[in-house]
Design a protein around this motif. Sequence first.
Motif, mmCIF file in Angstrom:
data_model
loop_
_atom_site.group_PDB
_atom_site.id
_atom_site.type_symbol
_atom_site.label_atom_id
_atom_site.label_comp_id
_atom_site.label_asym_id
_atom_site.label_seq_id
_atom_site.Cartn_x
_atom_site.Cartn_y
_atom_site.Cartn_z
ATOM 1 N N HIS A 1 22.622 -48.196 -36.297
ATOM 2 C CA HIS A 1 21.372 -47.554 -36.706
ATOM 3 C C HIS A 1 20.860 -46.562 -35.670
ATOM 4 O O HIS A 1 20.060 -45.692 -35.992
ATOM 5 C CB HIS A 1 20.305 -48.612 -36.982
ATOM 6 N N ASP A 2 21.295 -46.706 -34.439
ATOM 7 C CA ASP A 2 20.885 -45.808 -33.353
ATOM 8 C C ASP A 2 22.141 -45.116 -32.836
ATOM 9 O O ASP A 2 22.818 -45.604 -31.927
ATOM 10 C CB ASP A 2 20.208 -46.611 -32.243
ATOM 11 N N GLN B 1 22.366 -44.258 -29.021
ATOM 12 C CA GLN B 1 22.762 -45.383 -28.171
ATOM 13 C C GLN B 1 24.245 -45.694 -28.321
ATOM 14 O O GLN B 1 24.961 -45.896 -27.334
ATOM 15 C CB GLN B 1 21.941 -46.629 -28.514
ATOM 16 N N THR C 1 17.350 -44.888 -37.426
ATOM 17 C CA THR C 1 16.006 -45.251 -36.983
ATOM 18 C C THR C 1 15.052 -44.065 -37.007
ATOM 19 O O THR C 1 13.828 -44.247 -37.094
ATOM 20 C CB THR C 1 16.053 -45.836 -35.560
ATOM 21 N N ALA D 1 20.345 -55.078 -30.694
ATOM 22 C CA ALA D 1 19.035 -54.409 -30.671
ATOM 23 C C ALA D 1 18.930 -53.313 -31.717
ATOM 24 O O ALA D 1 17.817 -52.947 -32.118
ATOM 25 C CB ALA D 1 18.771 -53.827 -29.287
ATOM 26 N N GLN D 2 20.062 -52.796 -32.191
ATOM 27 C CA GLN D 2 19.989 -51.710 -33.173
ATOM 28 C C GLN D 2 19.377 -52.180 -34.490
ATOM 29 O O GLN D 2 18.608 -51.449 -35.119
ATOM 30 C CB GLN D 2 21.377 -51.108 -33.389
ATOM 31 N N ARG E 1 17.296 -54.636 -34.733
ATOM 32 C CA ARG E 1 15.878 -54.893 -34.456
ATOM 33 C C ARG E 1 15.080 -53.589 -34.439
ATOM 34 O O ARG E 1 13.942 -53.534 -34.914
ATOM 35 C CB ARG E 1 15.740 -55.640 -33.133
ATOM 36 N N GLU E 2 15.666 -52.525 -33.906
ATOM 37 C CA GLU E 2 15.014 -51.210 -33.939
ATOM 38 C C GLU E 2 14.787 -50.758 -35.378
ATOM 39 O O GLU E 2 13.721 -50.239 -35.727
ATOM 40 C CB GLU E 2 15.879 -50.173 -33.227
ATOM 41 N N SER F 1 11.957 -52.749 -36.995
ATOM 42 C CA SER F 1 10.624 -52.283 -36.594
ATOM 43 C C SER F 1 10.279 -50.958 -37.265
ATOM 44 O O SER F 1 9.145 -50.755 -37.724
ATOM 45 C CB SER F 1 10.553 -52.139 -35.080
ATOM 46 N N ALA F 2 11.258 -50.058 -37.332
ATOM 47 C CA ALA F 2 11.008 -48.743 -37.920
ATOM 48 C C ALA F 2 10.668 -48.852 -39.402
ATOM 49 O O ALA F 2 9.735 -48.192 -39.897
ATOM 50 C CB ALA F 2 12.224 -47.844 -37.725
#
Length: 367
Positions: free
Chosen positions: A201-202, A205, A248, A274-275, A277-278, A281-282
């Motif tokens: 998703h990122d 990164q 994201t 973490a991707q 989780r990002e 949140s988004a």
Amino acid sequence: MRSQNRLLLVSLCLLAGLVACDGSLTPEGGAPPGDAPGSGSAKAIEVPCEQHSDPRLALMNDAGIQLASLRGLASGRYALPTTAAPDTMVVMFHGHGNDSCSWRRHLQAAAGKGAVAVAMDYTGQLQVPSENYGWCVRAGAADSIAAAQFFMKQYPSISRVIAFAVSMGGNVAGYAVADSTAKRADGSPLFDSWVAIEGVHDLTQEYGIIRGIADVNADAALAKEEIERENGGTIEQQPEAYSEITNTLRAGDMAYLKGVVLVHAQDDGLVPTAQSREMFSALNGMGVPTHLYSVGLNETGERDTNATAIVLGPVFGALGQDYASPLAGHAWEGSSEHIVMRTGLEQLYALMEGGEVSSGETPVPGQ
């Protein structure tokens, strides 16, 4: 050795600027980002699954599986339900180094539950000689959107369309879900919901991690070249292109979705946990009901890729020992048993039955 030779040949082709994700031949430097045409621009015949090297594919069969190219679409596979008036379609998005062959079991299962199920190969993936490589986000999204629109015309009874994606396929699906062309005949959004398992998703990164180890890892070196070709250069050269296909950053374009399910293992060695989780949140920030399933232990011990194993494996190896992480890692998309894939499939089937997504997070501890 054969795998290394294949990777070398693919890398040489990419470095020479011979293959673009739209399947066309390009001069050095490639086409500008965003120029990848839609489905049908570069016809390809589906590679027979038995020609692939992954032995796990031999455990599947082609019962009920049909070829998308025979319907005038780009390369891919699909399965149809027995009902003449299905109300659900599932569009599956494969991960890096895979194609629709790995989805056959899931296509059969979704069709068996009454849905039209389709998985495209992504136009422009390079076959050397029969494996699929390429970070073909734009062309893959265009192929998948075109296939979904085609089957909606064939089956006007379809009222619910679910995107189901794994790993790099999460990047492709995110771009498809956010794309302005993902519309139904009446102009309404094509997709209703999205299930993304261990998704990229990122991209910023992911590219940074890949580039950081490319000098010592052949797979990372290949992925680096593929991502740069997809975006017309490095992230420093084409920052807007990278942003365009970073999920994201596209959450606003996904705000119409009725629900999103994200699944990620805590010890994923290919896509940082973490991707998801990002993305969680988004999407919640945009008011999209989004649920995150965080997976702990690997119940079956089925092969996956773990972050801790990447770090501790060499240490244990120096001591003459093997290190096997007890935690769930990055699962193979063709699996129905790995706890990460099984969790995602359970949520997919719940959505197919008309279930709704509630915002929140659920730990999946495993055993």
